[in-house]
Motif scaffolding. Structure first.
Motif, short mmCIF file in Angstrom:
data_model
loop_
_atom_site.label_atom_id
_atom_site.label_comp_id
_atom_site.label_asym_id
_atom_site.label_seq_id
_atom_site.Cartn_x
_atom_site.Cartn_y
_atom_site.Cartn_z
N ILE B 33 0.76 -1.05 0.11
CA ILE B 33 -0.03 0.00 0.11
C ILE B 33 0.81 1.14 -0.20
O ILE B 33 0.72 2.15 -1.11
CB ILE B 33 -0.88 -0.07 1.25
N PRO B 228 -12.84 6.01 2.20
CA PRO B 228 -13.01 4.66 1.47
C PRO B 228 -13.51 4.83 -0.08
O PRO B 228 -13.16 4.16 -0.78
CB PRO B 228 -13.54 3.60 2.16
N VAL B 231 -11.24 6.29 -2.39
CA VAL B 231 -10.17 5.36 -2.63
C VAL B 231 -10.65 4.82 -3.91
O VAL B 231 -10.05 4.42 -5.01
CB VAL B 231 -9.82 4.65 -1.67
N GLU B 232 -11.95 4.21 -3.67
CA GLU B 232 -12.60 3.56 -4.86
C GLU B 232 -12.70 4.22 -6.05
O GLU B 232 -12.40 3.65 -7.22
CB GLU B 232 -13.73 2.70 -4.50
N ALA B 243 -5.09 6.64 -5.44
CA ALA B 243 -6.03 5.83 -4.91
C ALA B 243 -5.11 5.26 -3.64
O ALA B 243 -5.52 5.33 -2.38
CB ALA B 243 -6.34 4.73 -5.58
N PHE B 244 -3.76 4.88 -3.93
CA PHE B 244 -2.99 4.19 -2.67
C PHE B 244 -2.35 5.60 -1.96
O PHE B 244 -2.17 4.97 -0.72
CB PHE B 244 -1.75 3.44 -3.40
N ALA B 247 -5.36 5.58 0.64
CA ALA B 247 -5.27 4.16 1.15
C ALA B 247 -4.25 4.04 2.01
O ALA B 247 -4.43 3.64 3.13
CB ALA B 247 -5.07 3.15 -0.03
N LEU B 250 -5.52 5.45 5.41
CA LEU B 250 -6.11 4.62 6.03
C LEU B 250 -5.52 3.48 6.60
O LEU B 250 -5.67 3.21 7.86
CB LEU B 250 -7.47 4.06 5.26
#
Lengths: 279, 273
Positions: B33, B228, B231-232, B243-244, B247, B250
């Motif tokens: 990640i 989240p 991110v999607e 996205a990462f 992520a 998180l």
């Protein structure tokens, strides 16, 4: 009703009962009643046609099959980890122990995109597997992997405390009496831990059936092949087919309630046996 | 004392197997990640982090969590007090009911709320008369998150409070302690670690909730995206680094959660010995 009439020593019964009932009604029961309301707009025949739609049936098969594979894999992996964490001392043990909860702490969508990226054909792991013709991402193997990832803590954390409570003397007794290690494990350790192992595996199975965030990225979501049931609900909702979504959801809800009840009854039975019938 | 599986080769083999599998299965994804986020350098990270949509997603996630955690904390304490300190008909049913959010798919949870508060739902159409729309807006996301995370605190408290029994509290009542004083001075010191643990779990789940909120959010960029969901969306847009990056925020929070949890367990173990 005898309990109700007895004088209570501790305060707060009516307050906590009131708050709990209000909360449970508003947060749990009211939304669940809306499902019943939505279903009542369908005739039996319509309902039956929706829940037995071939695409939906295929999704039940995919979901149950992959959840079963994931939870069985976790039964083995989880038992190994619980055993190693309880029985042995080694450097890094506390880190390993803490890591077991990672799948609970990590948001499922993050797990989903990470696994999908790692196991895709250009991903770090997918690249290594591709020459051998092994495809993980966008196949049912990927779904199993994602489900296994998110549900591993259930088995480890259910078996671990039971294994910890096992007195060391029973090992010694078995070995002194001439049992081999394997035999002693099967005949002495397993009878004690298998109820917990079944509970943990059952919880992992229930969780895998409902898993969504981790699965949808790696599944590829091909109709009839890699669509899970939770996704079918989301697909019907996107089409504004609320009745269809509600019908599938009722199947999912019934299965999860049944599993929950079965696990609770199973646990209560063994709790009683372990505590000499006093539980 | 001889123990099963204690011969050096068996021991070494099992430990090695556990470590290798955990490394492959858990550590590699976790590291990747951060690797994916940092792969294009710090400049790229900064661009993604300072993006206004990322910020609004962070803000919304915080809002949802800040409401959800105290609500479920209070509810968890009341429920645990009720089922461990009193016996009444329906106690077992109540406990099973509370487990439903654990067992049910979050997508179903989202659907239940959508059916109730959405345009077609009876509560939703009543609220629409007053121009109140809960679905596809943040209040709906809070409601679903509350539903999904409602068992965590109670689940931590119930076994502990059951094991401790009510002798101390009954003694305090005999000595004249009432209500809030009783809870604060007698019960709370006994349950505080479990309570904190429950809060940590609720928090982690509330921040990371995906399936349920995705159904009721409508995913309006800058408005109804939690982290989240953000991110999607970035991932679907093939913005892998973006996205990462989100992520990894998180994932960082997940690591903090694990550290606090390990610390709490160490603390409880030390106290009980």
């Amino acid at each position: 009703m005898i309990a109700l009439s007895r004088k209570r020593v501790l305060p707060g019964f009516s307050l906590s009962l009131g708050i709990t009932l209000l909360y449970v009604s508003l947060i749990l029961l009211l939304p669940m009643s809306s499902l019943v309301g939505q279903l009542s707009t369908l005739s039996w025949e319509q309902y039956w046609n929706i829940i037995t739609d071939p695409r939906h049936i295929a999704s039940y098969k995919v979901t149950v099959g992959t959840a079963l594979a994931a939870s069985l894999a976790n039964a083995v992996f989880g038992l190994l980890l619980a055993w190693v964490l309880v029985r042995y001392e080694f450097p890094g043990k506390r880190i390993l122990d803490a890591l077991m909860d990672l799948p609970f702490a990590l948001p499922t969508a993050v797990a989903g995109i990470t696994l999908a990226t790692l196991y895709s054909q250009n991903g770090a792991i997918g690249e290594l597997l591709a020459p051998y013709g092994i495809e993980v991402a966008y196949t049912w193997v990927g779904i199993v992997l994602a489900m296994a990832f998110t549900s591993i803590p259930f088995v480890v954390r259910t078996v671990q405390p039971v294994l910890e409570d096992l007195p060391g003397q029973i090992d010694e007794a078995a070995l002194t009496l001439g049992a081999s290690n394997g035999y002693a494990f099967r005949r002495v350790i397993m009878p004690h831990i298998w109820p917990a192992l079944v509970t943990g595996t059952g919880l992992a199975f229930a969780r895998s059936l409902g898993e969504y965030g981790a699965v949808i990225f790696i599944a590829g979501n091909m109709p009839y092949k890699t669509e899970i049931t939770s996704l079918m609900i989301a697909v019907r909702l996107e089409e504004y087919d609320y009745a269809g979504a509600a019908a599938i959801a009722s199947v999912v809800l019934a299965v999860s309630l049944f599993l929950l009840l079965a696990i609770n009854i199973w646990q209560a039975r063994f709790y009683k046996r372990l505590h000499g019938g006093r539980g | 004392m001889r123990r099963i599986g204690d011969s050096p080769p068996v021991r070494a083999l099992l430990i090695a197997l556990a470590l290798v599998l955990t490394a492959l299965f858990l550590v590699v994804p976790l590291v990747s990640i951060f690797y994916q986020a940092f792969a294009s350098g710090l400049g790229e990270i900064w661009v993604n982090l300072s993006d206004e949509y990322t910020w609004s997603a962070i803000t919304l996630t915080l809002l949802v969590t800040v409401i959800t955690v105290p609500v479920n904390l209070a509810f968890g304490v009341f429920l645990a007090w009720l089922v461990t300190r009193f016996s009444f008909p329906g106690r077992r049913i109540l406990q099973t009911l509370i487990d439903i959010p654990f067992a049910v798919s979050p997508v179903v949870a989202g659907l239940l709320y959508l059916l109730l508060y959405g345009r077609g739902g009876w509560l939703g159409s009543w609220l629409a008369n007053y121009d109140l729309q809960l679905m596809f807006a943040w209040p709906g996301m809070v409601l679903v998150t509350v539903f999904v995370t409602c068992p965590f605190v109670a689940r931590e408290l119930i076994p502990l409070m059951q094991a401790q029994g009510s002798a101390e509290e009954e003694a305090a009542v005999t000595l004249g302690a009432r209500g809030w004083t009783l809870f604060r001075r007698v019960t709370l010191p006994n349950i505080r670690w479990a309570l904190l643990y429950g809060v940590i779990l609720t928090n982690a789940r509330a921040v990371g909730e995906f399936g349920g909120v995705s159904v009721v959010s409508g995913s309006i960029r800058g408005e109804t995206n939690t982290l989240p969901l953000h991110v999607e969306q970035l991932y679907q847009d093939y913005n892998t680094v973006g996205a990462f990056t989100s992520a990894s925020l998180l994932a960082g929070l997940a690591i903090v959660t694990l550290v606090i949890k390990a610390w709490l367990e160490w603390h409880t173990a030390r106290r009980s010995h």
